[in-house]
Design a protein around this motif. Structure first.
Motif, short mmCIF file in Angstrom:
data_model
loop_
_atom_site.label_atom_id
_atom_site.label_comp_id
_atom_site.label_asym_id
_atom_site.label_seq_id
_atom_site.Cartn_x
_atom_site.Cartn_y
_atom_site.Cartn_z
N UNK A 223 31.75 24.04 49.65
CA UNK A 223 31.47 22.66 50.05
C UNK A 223 30.18 22.16 49.40
N UNK A 224 30.25 20.95 48.85
CA UNK A 224 29.08 20.26 48.32
C UNK A 224 28.92 18.96 49.08
N UNK A 225 27.72 18.71 49.61
CA UNK A 225 27.42 17.49 50.34
C UNK A 225 26.53 16.60 49.48
N UNK A 226 26.97 15.36 49.26
CA UNK A 226 26.28 14.44 48.37
C UNK A 226 25.83 13.23 49.17
N UNK A 227 24.53 12.97 49.18
CA UNK A 227 23.98 11.78 49.83
C UNK A 227 23.21 10.98 48.78
N UNK A 228 23.94 10.23 47.97
CA UNK A 228 23.32 9.43 46.92
C UNK A 228 23.11 10.20 45.64
N UNK A 229 22.57 9.54 44.60
CA UNK A 229 22.27 10.22 43.34
C UNK A 229 21.20 11.29 43.54
N UNK A 230 21.16 12.26 42.64
CA UNK A 230 20.13 13.28 42.70
C UNK A 230 18.77 12.65 42.48
N UNK A 231 17.81 12.96 43.35
CA UNK A 231 16.47 12.39 43.22
C UNK A 231 15.45 13.31 43.87
N UNK A 232 14.25 13.29 43.35
CA UNK A 232 13.16 14.07 43.93
C UNK A 232 11.86 13.32 43.67
N UNK A 233 10.82 13.67 44.39
CA UNK A 233 9.51 13.03 44.22
C UNK A 233 8.44 14.11 44.17
N UNK A 234 7.40 13.86 43.36
CA UNK A 234 6.30 14.81 43.30
C UNK A 234 5.26 14.43 44.37
N UNK A 236 2.70 12.78 44.21
CA UNK A 236 2.23 11.40 44.11
C UNK A 236 3.35 10.40 44.40
N UNK A 237 4.48 10.89 44.89
CA UNK A 237 5.62 10.07 45.28
C UNK A 237 6.25 9.33 44.11
N UNK A 238 6.15 9.89 42.92
CA UNK A 238 6.86 9.33 41.77
C UNK A 238 8.30 9.84 41.82
N UNK A 239 9.22 8.91 41.96
CA UNK A 239 10.64 9.27 42.09
C UNK A 239 11.23 9.59 40.73
N UNK A 240 11.89 10.72 40.65
CA UNK A 240 12.58 11.13 39.43
C UNK A 240 14.04 11.38 39.79
N UNK A 241 14.93 10.76 39.04
CA UNK A 241 16.36 10.87 39.33
C UNK A 241 17.05 11.73 38.29
N UNK A 242 18.09 12.43 38.72
CA UNK A 242 18.88 13.22 37.79
C UNK A 242 18.36 14.62 37.53
N UNK A 243 17.47 15.13 38.36
CA UNK A 243 16.90 16.46 38.12
C UNK A 243 17.86 17.56 38.56
N UNK A 244 18.45 17.40 39.73
CA UNK A 244 19.30 18.45 40.30
C UNK A 244 20.78 18.09 40.27
N UNK A 245 21.12 16.98 39.67
CA UNK A 245 22.51 16.53 39.62
C UNK A 245 22.57 15.17 38.97
N UNK A 246 23.71 14.48 39.06
CA UNK A 246 23.85 13.17 38.42
C UNK A 246 22.82 12.17 38.92
N UNK A 247 22.25 11.40 37.99
CA UNK A 247 21.30 10.37 38.40
C UNK A 247 22.00 9.07 38.76
N UNK A 248 23.30 9.00 38.50
CA UNK A 248 24.07 7.82 38.85
C UNK A 248 25.29 8.23 39.66
N UNK A 249 25.41 7.65 40.86
CA UNK A 249 26.59 7.88 41.70
C UNK A 249 27.27 6.55 41.94
N UNK A 250 28.53 6.45 41.54
CA UNK A 250 29.34 5.26 41.79
C UNK A 250 30.49 5.65 42.69
N UNK A 251 30.63 4.96 43.80
CA UNK A 251 31.67 5.28 44.78
C UNK A 251 32.74 4.20 44.74
N UNK A 252 33.97 4.61 44.53
CA UNK A 252 35.12 3.71 44.60
C UNK A 252 35.68 3.82 46.01
#
Length: 268
Positions: A223-234, A236-252
């Motif tokens: 099982x994989x649970x996905x809550x939005x695109x992959x994102x993390x912050x350092x 200093x709270x700088x958000x970086x997307x796509x580090x651990x998975x897709x940086x873009x999630x589109x839901x149909x």
């Protein structure tokens, strides 16, 4: 006494000093008898699966997580997928047409294909940004030009611009989509490496809370649970997307406007 027994003995001693029991509902060799963990938490009572307010809640959660949502009627999945892929390609271009997408003559990860810098211009169907990966059991017609996963390596998967899958279930309250490795979802790696994930969610797969979501899943499956695109912050709270998975999630989100579902409002 082994390490486990020593740790549990210290916990029991600490709890005894505090006047509380260890708890636990497991019974078997070596299990404690300090009582069962209460299980009277909320298990349901929200809107019916797929009801309009529930779908609206899921949309709001997904958008809050910076995912995009495309509504589609049953049978319109191919057009919605094409639109989502084209939008993702326009938002995150992958370079220039000098680097073609993966193909039989130019496989992902080859010297001629630069995965992170290559882009292929949109085709006549509106797709762009490179080849699209699909699991073996994706419904026929959803993405006819997609490349079926044949066990590509991680390096080869990195050459694909996007992946299109179905899902096992979704939780509106947390905005979470669950994958379980079924044929229309494929193995876990294909939804972690490509930069874009287009996921098709049917209205009847959407439930209200986490207990209802887990009740629909088989715990023996991957099982994989996905809550939005992959994102993390350092720090200093700088958000970086796509580090651990897709940086873009589109839901149909596939809904039937003629379906007379329960309109009960959710409690959020």
């Amino acid at each position: 006494m082994n390490a486990r027994e020593e740790v549990l003995a210290r916990i029991r001693a600490a709890n005894a000093n505090a006047g509380v029991g260890l708890g636990g509902g497991v019974r078997g060799p070596g299990a404690d008898d300090d009582g069962d963990i209460p299980r009277e938490y909320h298990r349901g009572g929200g809107p019916a699966p797929g009801s309009p307010p529930l779908l609206d809640l899921l949309r709001r959660r997904l958008v809050d997580y910076r995912a995009s949502v495309v509504d589609a009627a049953p049978g319109d999945e191919p057009a919605a997928i094409r639109a989502a892929l084209a939008a993702a390609s326009a938002e995150h271009p992958r370079g220039s047409a000098e680097h073609p997408p993966p193909s039989a003559d130019n496989p992902p990860g080859s010297a001629e294909h630069s995965p992170r810098s290559a882009e292929y211009p949109p085709d006549s169907a509106g797709r762009g940004g490179g080849a699209v990966l699909v699991p073996p059991g994706l419904p026929a017609g959803w993405c006819p030009d997609g490349v079926v996963d044949g066990g590509f390596t991680a390096v080869e998967l990195d050459g694909f611009a996007a992946v299109v899958t179905g899902c096992a279930a979704a939780c509106a309250l947390t905005g979470t989509i669950a994958l379980d490795g079924s044929p229309d979802q494929g193995r876990r790696a294909i939804t972690l490496v490509p930069d874009v994930h287009v996921c098709v969610v049917r209205a009847d797969q959407v439930v209200h809370g986490v207990p209802e979501l887990l009740a629909r899943l088989d715990p023996t499956r991957p099982i994989t649970l996905i809550s939005g695109p992959s994102a993390t912050s350092d720090i200093e709270f700088d958000r970086v997307e796509g580090v651990h998975g897709p940086r873009t999630l589109a839901v149909i989100l596939v809904t039937d406007p003629t379906d007379p579902t329960d309109p009960t409002d959710p409690t959020v």
